[in-house]
Enzyme design. Structure first.
Site, short mmCIF file in Angstrom:
data_model
loop_
_atom_site.label_atom_id
_atom_site.label_comp_id
_atom_site.label_asym_id
_atom_site.label_seq_id
_atom_site.Cartn_x
_atom_site.Cartn_y
_atom_site.Cartn_z
N CYS A 2 0.83 -1.21 0.00
CA CYS A 2 0.00 0.00 0.00
C CYS A 2 0.86 1.26 0.00
O CYS A 2 2.02 1.24 0.38
CB CYS A 2 -0.88 0.01 1.24
SG CYS A 2 -1.71 -1.54 1.49
N ARG A 27 3.02 2.18 -7.96
CA ARG A 27 3.17 0.97 -7.15
C ARG A 27 2.05 -0.04 -7.40
O ARG A 27 2.17 -1.19 -7.01
CB ARG A 27 3.15 1.34 -5.66
CG ARG A 27 4.27 2.22 -5.23
CD ARG A 27 3.94 2.86 -3.91
NE ARG A 27 3.63 1.86 -2.91
CZ ARG A 27 4.50 1.41 -2.03
NH1 ARG A 27 5.71 1.88 -2.01
NH2 ARG A 27 4.16 0.49 -1.15
N TRP A 71 -3.33 -2.09 -1.60
CA TRP A 71 -3.10 -3.32 -2.39
C TRP A 71 -3.59 -4.42 -1.47
O TRP A 71 -2.98 -4.70 -0.44
CB TRP A 71 -1.60 -3.43 -2.69
CG TRP A 71 -1.21 -4.77 -3.24
CD1 TRP A 71 -0.75 -5.83 -2.52
CD2 TRP A 71 -1.22 -5.18 -4.61
NE1 TRP A 71 -0.49 -6.88 -3.36
CE2 TRP A 71 -0.76 -6.51 -4.64
CE3 TRP A 71 -1.57 -4.56 -5.80
CZ2 TRP A 71 -0.64 -7.23 -5.84
CZ3 TRP A 71 -1.44 -5.27 -6.99
CH2 TRP A 71 -0.99 -6.59 -7.00
N ASN A 97 0.01 0.06 6.39
CA ASN A 97 0.67 -0.74 5.36
C ASN A 97 1.36 -1.89 6.08
O ASN A 97 2.03 -1.66 7.09
CB ASN A 97 1.71 0.15 4.64
CG ASN A 97 2.34 -0.56 3.47
OD1 ASN A 97 1.96 -1.68 3.13
ND2 ASN A 97 3.30 0.09 2.84
N GLY A 98 1.19 -3.12 5.60
CA GLY A 98 1.84 -4.27 6.24
C GLY A 98 0.83 -5.34 6.58
O GLY A 98 -0.29 -5.35 6.06
N GLU A 469 13.68 -21.76 -15.76
CA GLU A 469 13.29 -20.41 -15.36
C GLU A 469 14.46 -19.43 -15.60
O GLU A 469 14.26 -18.31 -16.06
CB GLU A 469 12.84 -20.40 -13.89
CG GLU A 469 12.57 -19.04 -13.28
CD GLU A 469 11.55 -18.18 -14.05
OE1 GLU A 469 10.83 -18.70 -14.92
OE2 GLU A 469 11.51 -16.97 -13.78
N LYS A 473 14.21 -16.15 -18.01
CA LYS A 473 14.56 -14.79 -17.57
C LYS A 473 15.59 -14.19 -18.52
O LYS A 473 15.49 -13.05 -18.92
CB LYS A 473 15.15 -14.88 -16.17
CG LYS A 473 14.68 -14.14 -15.01
CD LYS A 473 13.30 -13.90 -14.59
CE LYS A 473 12.15 -14.09 -15.48
NZ LYS A 473 10.93 -14.48 -14.82
N GLU A 476 14.04 -13.43 -22.02
CA GLU A 476 13.00 -12.40 -21.93
C GLU A 476 13.57 -10.99 -21.84
O GLU A 476 13.08 -10.08 -22.48
CB GLU A 476 12.19 -12.73 -20.67
CG GLU A 476 11.00 -11.91 -20.38
CD GLU A 476 10.28 -12.41 -19.13
OE1 GLU A 476 9.09 -12.18 -19.05
OE2 GLU A 476 10.91 -13.02 -18.23
N HIS A 492 21.60 -36.05 -26.02
CA HIS A 492 20.57 -36.56 -26.93
C HIS A 492 20.19 -35.53 -28.00
O HIS A 492 19.10 -35.59 -28.56
CB HIS A 492 19.34 -37.00 -26.13
CG HIS A 492 19.65 -38.10 -25.16
ND1 HIS A 492 19.94 -39.38 -25.57
CD2 HIS A 492 19.79 -38.08 -23.82
CE1 HIS A 492 20.21 -40.12 -24.49
NE2 HIS A 492 20.13 -39.35 -23.42
N LYS A 592 2.72 -7.53 -18.97
CA LYS A 592 2.77 -8.06 -17.60
C LYS A 592 1.66 -9.08 -17.37
O LYS A 592 1.84 -10.08 -16.70
CB LYS A 592 2.66 -6.90 -16.61
CG LYS A 592 2.77 -7.32 -15.15
CD LYS A 592 4.17 -7.77 -14.83
CE LYS A 592 4.31 -8.38 -13.45
NZ LYS A 592 5.51 -9.23 -13.36
#
Ligand code: AGP
Length: 597
Positions: A2, A27, A71, A97-98, A469, A473, A476, A492, A592
């Site tokens: 937040c 944010r 958020w 916030n938290g 992954e 990354k 991308e 192989h 996104k």
């Protein structure tokens, strides 16, 4: 997370607060709200953006106020769950916030005493607790101190009180910064909200309680002892400030992982009333896309090791069009955004086929949460960079926790073994921090890759998905063509592509396949490919014999190694991409949230 702003001074607070709040829009948020003191406290809040809020609210007079962008972590985005919150007597209002970990226990206590709550949030209990202590003590400052002593978790809080121009700013593991003005003071969770008004700031430290009026800032600890905090001059541009001083959002988000992982360990379950009997669990299917799919592949190793039942993993866009065979599995859908079209369609399909569905997502109230039987929320906070970083490692945390819980509940995992794994898991944020501390060494390794056009990432067992992954990354954001492969598969086919121009990154964390992995690295060396090895620090001497460059990570149990290894690989991709001048936060052709099929 937040956004928070506060103002007390000689100017009208409403416009000032709303424009400061807009500085925090980058944010990400789902609701917004404001409270102003003018004798009484007036609150306006709603789901949606700040413009939506601004359109609804009348002119509010008053020179002290607080505002918030939310958020969601506890309770879906809706008006009642938005901040600020007030107590039963409307004497106080606060924004938070938290995460308050012991909120349920406090809420139960306060409800017994007659407090009435209007939201599902953890934040609302704070203001009721302050009210409760105030009733007993009759002094706001003392009530605030008594309250913080009861709170467990992370919090940045701004509290206002009717007929007063002071704001209490309280910090514990969630940032707060005070902007110093002339006859006025500002408070915010982030510097960008202040920069328009002042560049002179005080960063509150853990455990600080600041009493802020237009004329002064008094900082004390929980016991009332005065704390000396120096003011600092901020020299950042607004854009720098939004990224917290980091060059890109991606780098900021990589560095946020210790706290994101810590917060996700306190993750919350939303369960149906009829609790499922995990004893009858025979198999699990995981469905996801992209990085979330890689989390799913890692989940297969985690769940199979702990639960000893078969786990299959499917790409969502394939699952949804597969033959409609009756689903006897529990189906786990992983999606950080909760909005990926293919994953949502797969959830609908899995339910239609009779599967019991669980979503792992980072966004409270996102579409996927309405399409499944059960939800596990990660607590990574908003992720702005297109490349998933902190949302990936927190998905892994959710999978470890799910495996431990199902393992113990089904009797398939011994309680002591579960405790041992959990103990190691709790050490992971510290180990991730150690990887981040070695960022300069990783940057030097990136130098070694900057000219590459093709590369391979190889791993075995639980670090085979980590290699996939790592490759995703790299491709991308740096646009280097990278393939993630199980190390045993190189011979192989892919070995044909290896030359002195094709770097290979091998993950060799000591486990049952360590020796085999060293053999695979030797195969690569024979083709003269440049080799980078990622492994445990204690094996550095051995690994140096096999590699041109070594990235070491702190030792952990093999089962948990994908988290620190992934963080090292994220940094490697980041620095490589940066050296190649790539547009890191917005890679070409990517979005996104992929809301189309
Ligand atoms: C990862 O860096 C990508 N941005 C992408 O693969 C992403 O993980 C994928 O689109 C799935 O997104 P989701 O987790 O929001 O469903």
């Amino acid at each position: 997370m937040c956004g928070i702003v506060g103002y007390t001074g000689d100017r009208e607070a409403q416009e000032l607060l709303l424009s400061s709040l807009k500085r925090l829009e980058y944010r990400g948020y789902d609701s917004a709200g404001i409270a102003i003191v003018s004798g009484e406290i007036t609150i306006f809040k709603d789901k949606g953006n700040i413009n939506n809020l601004s359109k609804q609210i009348p002119k509010m007079k008053g020179r002290t106020g607080i505002a918030h962008t939310r958020w969601a972590t506890h309770g879906v985005p809706m008006k009642n769950n938005s901040h600020p919150f007030s107590d039963c007597t409307s004497r106080f209002a606060l924004v938070h916030n938290g995460i308050i970990e012991n909120y349920q226990e406090i809420k139960d206590e306060l409800m017994k005493k007659g407090h009435i709550f209007s939201s599902e949030t953890d934040s609302e209990v704070i203001v009721h607790l302050i009210e409760d202590f105030f009733k007993e003590i009759g002094d706001t400052e003392k009530a605030v101190r008594a309250t913080v002593k009861r709170l467990e978790g992370s919090y940045a809080i701004l509290l206002i009180e009717k007929e007063s121009n002071r704001i209490f700013a309280i910090r514990n593991r969630s940032p707060l910064v005070i902007g110093l003005g002339d006859g006025e003071n500002f408070i915010a969770s982030d510097v960008p909200a202040l920069l328009e008004h002042t560049s002179s700031v005080i960063y509150l430290q853990e455990g600080d309680i600041a009493e802020v009026t237009p004329e002064r800032v008094l900082i004390t600890d929980h016991d009332g002892n005065a704390m000396k905090r120096e003011a600092q001059e901020i020299e950042w541009s607004l854009e720098d400030a939004e990224k917290g001083g980091y060059k890109h959002f991606m780098l900021k988000e990589i560095f946020e992982q210790p706290s994101a992982i810590q917060d996700s360990m306190r993750g919350r379950w939303v369960e149906p009333a009829d609790r499922y009997n995990h004893r009858s669990l025979r198999s699990i299917k995981i469905v996801a896309c992209g990085t979330s799919y890689h989390a799913g592949l890692t989940g297969k190793y985690i769940l199979e090791e702990i639960l000893k039942i078969p786990v299959t993993v499917e790409v969502a866009s394939e699952y949804r069009y597969s033959p409609p065979i009756r689903e006897n599995s529990t189906v786990i859908l992983i999606t950080q955004s909760g909005e990926t079209a293919d994953t949502i369609a797969a959830a609908v399909e899995a339910r239609r086929r009779g599967g019991r569905t669980i979503a792992i997502t980072n966004v409270v109230g996102s579409t996927i949460t309405r399409e499944v039987d059960e939800v596990i929320y990660t607590q990574a906070g908003p992720e702005m960079g297109v490349a998933a970083t902190k949302t990936f490692t927190t998905q892994l945390v959710a999978l470890y926790q799910l495996a431990l819980r199902y393992g113990v509940e089904s009797g398939r995992l011994d309680y002591d073994d579960a405790k041992e794994i959990e103990r190691e898991l709790r050490l992971i944020p510290r180990k991730v921090r150690a990887v981040l501390d070695s960022h300069e060494d990783i940057e030097k390794v990136a130098e070694f890759l900057r000219k590459a056009e093709n590369m391979f990432f190889i791993g075995r067992n639980i670090n085979y998905p980590t290699a996939m992954e790592g490759a995703l990354k790299m491709k991308e954001i740096s646009y280097i063509h990278a393939e993630g492969y199980p190390a045993g598969e190189l011979k192989h086919g892919p070995l044909a592509l290896l030359t002195s121009e094709t770097p290979v990154l091998a993950i060799a964390c000591r486990n049952a396949t360590f020796e085999k992995m060293l053999g695979n690295i030797r195969e690569v060396g024979a083709r003269e490919s440049p080799i980078i090895v990622v492994g445990f620090k204690k094996d550095r001497r051995i690994l140096e014999r096999y590699a041109d460059r070594v990235i070491d990570i702190p030792e952990t149990i093999p089962l948990l190694s994908p988290i620190p290894v992934s963080v090292a690989l994220q940094l490697l991709s980041y620095y490589t991409a940066d050296m190649r001048g790539a547009e890191i936060d917005r890679p070409r052709n990517l979005a996104k949230s992929v809301t189309v099929e």
